[in-house]
Design a protein around this motif. Structure first.
Motif, PDB file in Angstrom:
ATOM      1  N   HIS A 225       0.601  -0.878   0.154  1.00 35.50           N
ATOM      2  CA  HIS A 225       0.364  -0.098   0.007  1.00 35.50           C
ATOM      3  C   HIS A 225       0.957   1.483   0.128  1.00 35.50           C
ATOM      4  O   HIS A 225       0.975   2.509  -0.744  1.00 35.50           O
TER       5      HIS A 225
ATOM      6  N   TRP B  59      -5.783  -6.921   0.559  1.00 31.33           N
ATOM      7  CA  TRP B  59      -6.808  -6.841  -0.002  1.00 31.33           C
ATOM      8  C   TRP B  59      -6.646  -7.488  -1.555  1.00 31.33           C
ATOM      9  O   TRP B  59      -5.831  -7.419  -1.874  1.00 31.33           O
TER      10      TRP B  59
ATOM     11  N   LYS C  70      -8.053  -7.003  -5.475  1.00 29.62           N
ATOM     12  CA  LYS C  70      -8.187  -5.289  -6.225  1.00 29.62           C
ATOM     13  C   LYS C  70      -8.070  -6.353  -7.728  1.00 29.62           C
ATOM     14  O   LYS C  70      -7.465  -6.441  -8.600  1.00 29.62           O
ATOM     15  N   SER C  71      -9.518  -5.714  -7.936  1.00 24.69           N
ATOM     16  CA  SER C  71     -10.343  -6.441  -9.625  1.00 24.69           C
ATOM     17  C   SER C  71      -9.847  -5.459 -10.672  1.00 24.69           C
ATOM     18  O   SER C  71      -9.680  -4.587 -10.092  1.00 24.69           O
TER      19      SER C  71
ATOM     20  N   SER D 129     -11.133  -1.744 -10.376  1.00 22.36           N
ATOM     21  CA  SER D 129     -10.656  -0.552  -9.105  1.00 22.36           C
ATOM     22  C   SER D 129     -11.456  -1.820  -7.938  1.00 22.36           C
ATOM     23  O   SER D 129     -10.992  -0.240  -6.700  1.00 22.36           O
ATOM     24  N   CYS D 130     -12.724  -2.090  -7.631  1.00 24.17           N
ATOM     25  CA  CYS D 130     -13.270  -2.411  -6.657  1.00 24.17           C
ATOM     26  C   CYS D 130     -11.491  -3.539  -5.410  1.00 24.17           C
ATOM     27  O   CYS D 130     -11.668  -4.569  -6.122  1.00 24.17           O
ATOM     28  N   CYS D 131     -11.916  -2.785  -4.616  1.00 26.86           N
ATOM     29  CA  CYS D 131     -10.879  -3.255  -3.533  1.00 26.86           C
ATOM     30  C   CYS D 131     -11.956  -4.103  -2.151  1.00 26.86           C
ATOM     31  O   CYS D 131     -12.945  -3.754  -1.984  1.00 26.86           O
TER      32      CYS D 131
END
Length: 321
Positions: A139, A178, A180-181, A184-186
């Motif tokens: 991150h 996390w 992330k696809s 951009s959805c986490c």
């Protein structure tokens, strides 16, 4: 012995013995979850079969070193081509057969062995020719991305351990992941004991790791603070546990209860040491999948970091209670 070692090639037995030993292993080996099988170029294997069936050590069909070059997209990354077909592009051989062929013929220098695991997927056992390939990053530095492959039966904890090694995360750091696809959805990978398959982690996704800040917060969700500036809060050093809780509107009783619980030493130590993580229940359909425990742990770790005058228990109130 390394997979691409050339110096370990031994004088092979007679051609009939080779044929009999390999065919016996192919015929008698059964798929067992966790076992290793190896991908071998179909052309090379067919040439080897022709060679041993000829019975002539000087035959022009001598296959040479095991060569899987045709299976790779390029010889720099050794990334497997997509949509390869078994028995047309490659064959699968059990580990014992592979090691015999390796000792007898060796492999082309630099080429990695294509070891694949047998996985127990719903209603079937199969050799996982194409593991899940994901992107990994921290991150704190999302520009530094590496690629890694994991079996669908690997646990999320396996990915976390691999990321800690790859990014030299200090031992003892508290981490969370996390996924992330492409849209951009986490989504949090909360249960580290869950498999890659059950977590719905698929090739092309990105796994992001964050480590808890020294003040008990997470980089992705820094709480509101009761000072005029972030700098004032960051420079504050006080007695751990001596920390206020902001009233969010009719939360005085909740805050009082949190302060009482915070001052029960065994309970607070249990959460400060993250011992609670081993006892979260992710399977109870009537439960909260550990969300309340995690929210409470976040409040406690912020209060006992010694770096806050006061914290806002908003996540605990709004989302968990």
């Amino acid at each position: 012995m390394t997979a691409n070692s050339r110096c370990s090639v031994a004088e092979p037995p007679g051609l009939e013995t080779q044929r009999r030993e390999i065919e016996s292993l192919l015929r008698e080996s059964e798929l067992q979850a966790g076992d290793s099988w190896y991908v071998v170029d179909h052309r090379w294997f067919e040439q080897w079969k022709e060679f041993v069936e000829s019975g002539n050590q000087n035959s022009s069909s001598f296959p040479g070193q095991i060569d899987n070059a045709e299976l790779f997209e390029d010889l720099d990354s050794y990334h497997l081509k997509e949509r390869l077909v078994e028995d047309e592009d490659f064959v699968l051989v059990p580990a014992e057969a592979w090691h015999k062929l390796l000792v007898w013929y060796g492999t082309v220098e630099g080429q990695p062995a294509l070891e694949r695991k047998v996985v127990d997927l719903p209603s079937t056992l199969k050799v996982e020719v194409y593991p899940v390939e994901v992107f990994l990053c921290l991150h704190s530095n999302m520009e530094n991305i590496i690629t890694a492959q994991f079996s669908r039966t690997d646990s999320i904890n396996t990915i976390q351990a691999a990321m800690c090694r790859a990014f030299s995360v200090p031992p003892g750091s508290e981490c969370r992941l996390w996924m992330k696809s492409s849209d951009s959805c986490c989504e949090r990978l909360r249960n580290v004991h869950m498999s890659v398959l059950d977590s719905c982690l698929s090739s092309g996704m990105t796994v992001i790791m964050e480590t808890r800040n020294a003040d008990g917060t997470w980089p992705s969700s820094r709480p509101q603070i009761m000072r005029n500036s972030v700098e004032d809060q960051d420079s504050y050093r006080g007695q751990p546990g001596v920390c206020g809780l902001t009233n969010l509107g009719n939360t005085c009783f909740m805050n009082s209860a949190l302060q009482c619980l915070s001052n029960i030493p065994p309970l607070t130590e249990y959460f400060l040491q993250s011992s609670y993580l081993e006892e979260l229940n992710f399977t109870n359909p009537l439960g909260m999948k550990g969300e309340i425990a995690e929210a409470y742990a976040d409040v406690i770790k912020q209060m006992w970091s010694g770096r806050h005058y006061s914290v806002v228990p908003r996540v605990f109130k709004v989302n968990k209670v």
